[in-house]
Design a protein around this motif. Structure first.
Motif, mmCIF file in Angstrom:
data_model
loop_
_atom_site.group_PDB
_atom_site.id
_atom_site.type_symbol
_atom_site.label_atom_id
_atom_site.label_comp_id
_atom_site.label_asym_id
_atom_site.label_seq_id
_atom_site.Cartn_x
_atom_site.Cartn_y
_atom_site.Cartn_z
ATOM 1 N N SER A 44 0.823 -1.204 0.000
ATOM 2 C CA SER A 44 0.000 0.000 0.000
ATOM 3 C C SER A 44 0.857 1.254 0.000
ATOM 4 N N ALA A 45 0.322 2.305 -0.554
ATOM 5 C CA ALA A 45 1.065 3.551 -0.707
ATOM 6 C C ALA A 45 1.444 4.174 0.623
ATOM 7 N N ASP A 46 0.686 3.892 1.672
ATOM 8 C CA ASP A 46 0.990 4.522 2.953
ATOM 9 C C ASP A 46 2.188 3.900 3.652
ATOM 10 N N GLY A 47 2.658 2.753 3.150
ATOM 11 C CA GLY A 47 3.846 2.131 3.715
ATOM 12 C C GLY A 47 3.652 1.583 5.115
ATOM 13 N N GLU A 48 2.438 1.380 5.530
ATOM 14 C CA GLU A 48 2.178 0.956 6.891
ATOM 15 C C GLU A 48 1.484 -0.401 6.912
ATOM 16 N N ALA A 49 2.138 -1.428 6.452
ATOM 17 C CA ALA A 49 1.530 -2.754 6.467
ATOM 18 C C ALA A 49 1.166 -3.140 7.880
ATOM 19 N N GLY A 50 -0.069 -3.495 8.080
ATOM 20 C CA GLY A 50 -0.518 -3.942 9.385
ATOM 21 C C GLY A 50 -0.965 -2.837 10.318
ATOM 22 N N ALA A 51 -0.832 -1.574 9.936
ATOM 23 C CA ALA A 51 -1.194 -0.488 10.837
ATOM 24 C C ALA A 51 -2.676 -0.517 11.171
ATOM 25 N N ASP A 52 -3.504 -0.939 10.208
ATOM 26 C CA ASP A 52 -4.931 -0.981 10.477
ATOM 27 C C ASP A 52 -5.295 -2.059 11.486
ATOM 28 N N GLN A 53 -4.379 -2.957 11.778
ATOM 29 C CA GLN A 53 -4.604 -3.989 12.779
ATOM 30 C C GLN A 53 -4.001 -3.595 14.130
ATOM 31 N N GLY A 54 -3.522 -2.365 14.256
ATOM 32 C CA GLY A 54 -2.940 -1.903 15.503
ATOM 33 C C GLY A 54 -1.537 -2.407 15.736
ATOM 34 N N LEU A 55 -0.834 -2.797 14.715
ATOM 35 C CA LEU A 55 0.517 -3.317 14.858
ATOM 36 C C LEU A 55 1.521 -2.169 14.732
ATOM 37 N N ASP A 56 1.544 -1.333 15.761
ATOM 38 C CA ASP A 56 2.364 -0.131 15.715
ATOM 39 C C ASP A 56 3.854 -0.419 15.549
ATOM 40 N N ALA A 57 4.368 -1.458 16.195
ATOM 41 C CA ALA A 57 5.793 -1.768 16.091
ATOM 42 C C ALA A 57 6.169 -2.160 14.669
ATOM 43 N N VAL A 58 5.324 -2.930 14.014
ATOM 44 C CA VAL A 58 5.583 -3.323 12.628
ATOM 45 C C VAL A 58 5.475 -2.116 11.713
ATOM 46 N N ALA A 59 4.485 -1.259 11.940
ATOM 47 C CA ALA A 59 4.334 -0.049 11.143
ATOM 48 C C ALA A 59 5.552 0.851 11.320
ATOM 49 N N ALA A 60 6.053 0.973 12.545
ATOM 50 C CA ALA A 60 7.246 1.795 12.795
ATOM 51 C C ALA A 60 8.457 1.200 12.085
ATOM 52 N N TYR A 61 8.605 -0.125 12.138
ATOM 53 C CA TYR A 61 9.709 -0.778 11.431
ATOM 54 C C TYR A 61 9.593 -0.550 9.928
ATOM 55 N N ASN A 62 8.397 -0.747 9.369
ATOM 56 C CA ASN A 62 8.213 -0.561 7.930
ATOM 57 C C ASN A 62 8.520 0.872 7.506
ATOM 58 N N ALA A 63 8.164 1.836 8.322
ATOM 59 C CA ALA A 63 8.506 3.232 8.033
ATOM 60 C C ALA A 63 10.022 3.424 8.118
ATOM 61 N N PHE A 64 10.674 2.756 9.072
ATOM 62 C CA PHE A 64 12.130 2.816 9.234
ATOM 63 C C PHE A 64 12.837 2.271 7.997
ATOM 64 N N VAL A 65 12.309 1.218 7.418
ATOM 65 C CA VAL A 65 12.904 0.650 6.202
ATOM 66 C C VAL A 65 12.953 1.705 5.097
ATOM 67 N N LEU A 66 11.882 2.467 4.972
ATOM 68 C CA LEU A 66 11.798 3.474 3.915
ATOM 69 C C LEU A 66 12.564 4.747 4.247
ATOM 70 N N ASP A 67 12.734 5.047 5.534
ATOM 71 C CA ASP A 67 13.430 6.251 5.975
ATOM 72 C C ASP A 67 14.112 5.949 7.308
ATOM 73 N N PRO A 68 15.335 5.392 7.268
ATOM 74 C CA PRO A 68 15.984 4.913 8.493
ATOM 75 C C PRO A 68 16.602 6.028 9.346
ATOM 76 N N THR A 69 15.808 7.034 9.662
ATOM 77 C CA THR A 69 16.313 8.132 10.482
ATOM 78 C C THR A 69 15.824 8.059 11.924
ATOM 79 N N ALA A 70 14.878 7.172 12.225
ATOM 80 C CA ALA A 70 14.398 7.011 13.600
ATOM 81 C C ALA A 70 15.470 6.316 14.433
ATOM 82 N N ASP A 71 15.299 6.339 15.736
ATOM 83 C CA ASP A 71 16.231 5.690 16.650
ATOM 84 C C ASP A 71 16.137 4.172 16.469
ATOM 85 N N PRO A 72 17.196 3.541 15.946
ATOM 86 C CA PRO A 72 17.128 2.094 15.699
ATOM 87 C C PRO A 72 16.901 1.282 16.967
ATOM 88 N N SER A 73 17.411 1.758 18.092
ATOM 89 C CA SER A 73 17.204 1.023 19.345
ATOM 90 C C SER A 73 15.728 0.968 19.711
#
Length: 114
Positions: A31-60
């Motif tokens: 999906s264009a929003d890059g948030e696979a699983g976000a609609d299921q409340g999978l925030d950690a997976v959504a954060a990881y998927n966003a990190f893949v596209l823009d790895p500027t968040a805190d990796p830890s």
């Protein structure tokens, strides 16, 4: 994971409908929003998927939110984009398909080193 070229190929696909379609041979763009699983409340997976596209968040923080079975993927992303000098070691607690991705990164590093 691994269906698409980098960087999308390192994203986690958690939606069972998407997974079933992939197993049946249907490869579609995520999906264009890059948030696979976000609609299921999978925030950690959504954060990881966003990190893949823009790895500027805190990796830890990204790593800490993920189950250990996939957490090493954060380090694979860092290595792949040049933010780490070496690929991560294989984590035996990682899922088999995740270990395969780590081994591919290690093999690429070994090939590059000669």
């Amino acid at each position: 994971m691994g269906i698409h070229a980098f960087p999308l190929g390192l994203r986690l696909i958690v939606d069972e409908t998407d997974r079933a379609a992939l197993l049946a041979g249907s490869v579609r763009e995520p999906s264009a929003d890059g948030e696979a699983g976000a609609d299921q409340g999978l925030d950690a997976v959504a954060a990881y998927n966003a990190f893949v596209l823009d790895p500027t968040a805190d990796p830890s923080a990204i790593r800490a939110g993920l189950p250990r079975s996939v957490a090493v993927l954060v380090d694979v992303v860092l290595y792949t984009v040049g933010l780490a000098d070496t690929p991560p070691p294989v984590d035996e607690a990682a899922a088999p398909e995740v270990r395969a991705v780590v081994l591919a990164a290690l093999a690429g590093a070994a090939t590059e080193a000669g």
